[in-house]
Design an enzyme around this catalytic site. Structure first.
Site, PDB file in Angstrom:
ATOM      1  N   HIS A  61      -0.228  -6.006  -7.740  1.00  0.00           N
ATOM      2  CA  HIS A  61      -0.375  -5.051  -8.491  1.00  0.00           C
ATOM      3  C   HIS A  61      -1.235  -5.219  -9.323  1.00  0.00           C
ATOM      4  O   HIS A  61      -2.991  -5.174  -9.565  1.00  0.00           O
ATOM      5  CB  HIS A  61       0.092  -3.525  -9.238  1.00  0.00           C
ATOM      6  CG  HIS A  61       1.010  -2.771  -7.906  1.00  0.00           C
ATOM      7  ND1 HIS A  61       2.422  -2.603  -8.303  1.00  0.00           N
ATOM      8  CD2 HIS A  61       0.254  -2.146  -6.774  1.00  0.00           C
ATOM      9  CE1 HIS A  61       2.229  -1.830  -7.292  1.00  0.00           C
ATOM     10  NE2 HIS A  61       1.534  -1.652  -6.558  1.00  0.00           N
TER      11      HIS A  61
ATOM     12  N   LYS B 268       7.977  12.932  -2.284  1.00  0.00           N
ATOM     13  CA  LYS B 268       8.558  11.951  -2.971  1.00  0.00           C
ATOM     14  C   LYS B 268       8.955  12.019  -4.730  1.00  0.00           C
ATOM     15  O   LYS B 268       8.145  11.334  -5.174  1.00  0.00           O
ATOM     16  CB  LYS B 268       7.941  11.241  -2.529  1.00  0.00           C
ATOM     17  CG  LYS B 268       9.210   9.760  -2.160  1.00  0.00           C
ATOM     18  CD  LYS B 268       8.127   8.683  -1.386  1.00  0.00           C
ATOM     19  CE  LYS B 268       8.106   7.945  -1.603  1.00  0.00           C
ATOM     20  NZ  LYS B 268       6.804   6.736  -1.377  1.00  0.00           N
TER      21      LYS B 268
ATOM     22  N   ARG C 231      -2.048  -6.335   2.202  1.00  0.00           N
ATOM     23  CA  ARG C 231      -0.769  -7.481   1.348  1.00  0.00           C
ATOM     24  C   ARG C 231      -1.092  -8.277   2.896  1.00  0.00           C
ATOM     25  O   ARG C 231      -0.202  -9.866   3.430  1.00  0.00           O
ATOM     26  CB  ARG C 231       0.454  -6.672   1.153  1.00  0.00           C
ATOM     27  CG  ARG C 231       0.666  -6.771  -0.408  1.00  0.00           C
ATOM     28  CD  ARG C 231       1.527  -6.275  -0.435  1.00  0.00           C
ATOM     29  NE  ARG C 231       1.788  -4.506   0.023  1.00  0.00           N
ATOM     30  CZ  ARG C 231       2.260  -3.395   0.080  1.00  0.00           C
ATOM     31  NH1 ARG C 231       3.554  -3.849  -1.776  1.00  0.00           N
ATOM     32  NH2 ARG C 231       2.213  -2.084   0.046  1.00  0.00           N
TER      33      ARG C 231
ATOM     34  N   SER D  77       6.527  -2.534  -4.719  1.00  0.00           N
ATOM     35  CA  SER D  77       7.291  -1.696  -4.995  1.00  0.00           C
ATOM     36  C   SER D  77       8.657  -1.939  -4.885  1.00  0.00           C
ATOM     37  O   SER D  77       9.891  -1.949  -5.615  1.00  0.00           O
ATOM     38  CB  SER D  77       6.744  -0.377  -6.224  1.00  0.00           C
ATOM     39  OG  SER D  77       6.198  -1.218  -6.309  1.00  0.00           O
TER      40      SER D  77
HETATM   41  P1  ADP Z   1       4.289  -0.080  -2.892  1.00  0.00           P
HETATM   42  O1  ADP Z   1       5.394   0.612  -3.395  1.00  0.00           O
HETATM   43  O2  ADP Z   1       4.149  -0.759  -1.710  1.00  0.00           O
HETATM   44  O3  ADP Z   1       4.199  -1.999  -3.624  1.00  0.00           O
HETATM   45  P2  ADP Z   1       2.021   1.097  -4.533  1.00  0.00           P
HETATM   46  O4  ADP Z   1       1.286   2.267  -3.183  1.00  0.00           O
HETATM   47  O5  ADP Z   1       2.394   0.935  -5.527  1.00  0.00           O
HETATM   48  O6  ADP Z   1       2.460   0.495  -3.592  1.00  0.00           O
HETATM   49  O7  ADP Z   1       0.527   0.587  -4.220  1.00  0.00           O
HETATM   50  C1  ADP Z   1      -1.257   0.852  -4.828  1.00  0.00           C
HETATM   51  C2  ADP Z   1      -2.062  -0.071  -3.831  1.00  0.00           C
HETATM   52  O8  ADP Z   1      -1.596  -1.794  -4.705  1.00  0.00           O
HETATM   53  C3  ADP Z   1      -2.571  -0.625  -2.441  1.00  0.00           C
HETATM   54  O9  ADP Z   1      -3.639  -0.330  -2.305  1.00  0.00           O
HETATM   55  C4  ADP Z   1      -1.253  -1.755  -1.827  1.00  0.00           C
HETATM   56  O10 ADP Z   1      -1.290  -2.371  -0.122  1.00  0.00           O
HETATM   57  C5  ADP Z   1      -1.771  -2.415  -2.988  1.00  0.00           C
HETATM   58  N1  ADP Z   1      -0.801  -3.695  -3.388  1.00  0.00           N
HETATM   59  C6  ADP Z   1       0.662  -3.006  -3.532  1.00  0.00           C
HETATM   60  N2  ADP Z   1       1.351  -4.667  -3.876  1.00  0.00           N
HETATM   61  C7  ADP Z   1       0.702  -5.407  -3.761  1.00  0.00           C
HETATM   62  C8  ADP Z   1       0.649  -6.946  -3.734  1.00  0.00           C
HETATM   63  N3  ADP Z   1       1.723  -7.528  -3.502  1.00  0.00           N
HETATM   64  N4  ADP Z   1      -0.587  -7.542  -3.854  1.00  0.00           N
HETATM   65  C9  ADP Z   1      -1.768  -7.021  -3.250  1.00  0.00           C
HETATM   66  N5  ADP Z   1      -1.996  -5.405  -3.420  1.00  0.00           N
HETATM   67  C10 ADP Z   1      -0.822  -4.768  -3.303  1.00  0.00           C
END
Ligand code: ADP
Length: 158
Positions: free
Chosen positions: A17, A41, A90, A126
């Site tokens: 992130h 959720k 990703r 996450s």
């Molecule tokens: P997650 O719970 O799957 O990590 P989030 O809802 O917190 O997802 O993620 C928010 C945004 O960040 C989404 O667009 C997701 O594709 C992107 N994202 C999540 N993890 C990564 C990563 N490791 N690298 C790049 N973008 C990411």
């Protein structure tokens, strides 16, 4: 001036992130990281805790703000004056869902921009971070150090 909104759950924030936030901060004048409050959720961390973690992790980044929202991302964008939604991609598995959301959001007036995940972070999510910590595994270098401590505390108190 172009302002971007980066929405997500961030439960908790990962280095994947943060890589997206840093790169977006170079592309846009301002980036508002927005924690989605999902009524249906309940997360591991509260929305306030997630906002706090993101603020701490992005404190040294110029032009980055953190907030939270309920409801439509496009409404939040209008409230904060963001012209574009920025998301990380990703893998192919992210694509269909993100494409659908982007097309709907475009229909509602807001463009989306996608940043390809850094190769070393493509497998990071996450939920995987929560799972590995809950099972006693090592996630050094994948989330900020203070987040590891907070994750450990959460699972110790369960
Ligand atoms: P997650 O719970 O799957 O990590 P989030 O809802 O917190 O997802 O993620 C928010 C945004 O960040 C989404 O667009 C997701 O594709 C992107 N994202 C999540 N993890 C990564 C990563 N490791 N690298 C790049 N973008 C990411």
């Amino acid at each position: 001036m172009t302002k971007a909104c980066y929405p997500g759950s961030f439960d908790p924030v990962t280095n994947g992130h943060l890589d997206v936030v840093k790169r977006a901060a170079r592309l846009f004048d301002e980036v508002v990281v927005a924690v989605l409050e999902n009524q249906s959720k309940r997360g591991l961390f509260t929305v306030d805790e997630r906002v706090e973690m993101l603020r701490r992790a992005t404190a040294d980044l110029e032009g980055v703000k953190v907030g939270s929202f309920q409801g439509l991302v496009v409404e939040f964008c209008r409230q904060v004056g963001a012209d574009v939604i920025v998301k990380g991609l990703r893998a192919v598995s992210d694509f269909d869902y993100e494409m659908q959301m982007a097309q709907m959001n475009k229909r509602m007036g807001i463009e989306s921009a996608f940043l390809a995940a850094k190769p070393e972070y493509t497998y990071l999510s996450s939920s995987l971070m929560r799972e590995v910590i809950a099972l006693g595994g090592n996630i050094d270098g994948l989330v900020p150090d203070f987040v590891i401590e907070l994750l450990k505390e959460k699972f110790a108190n369960r």
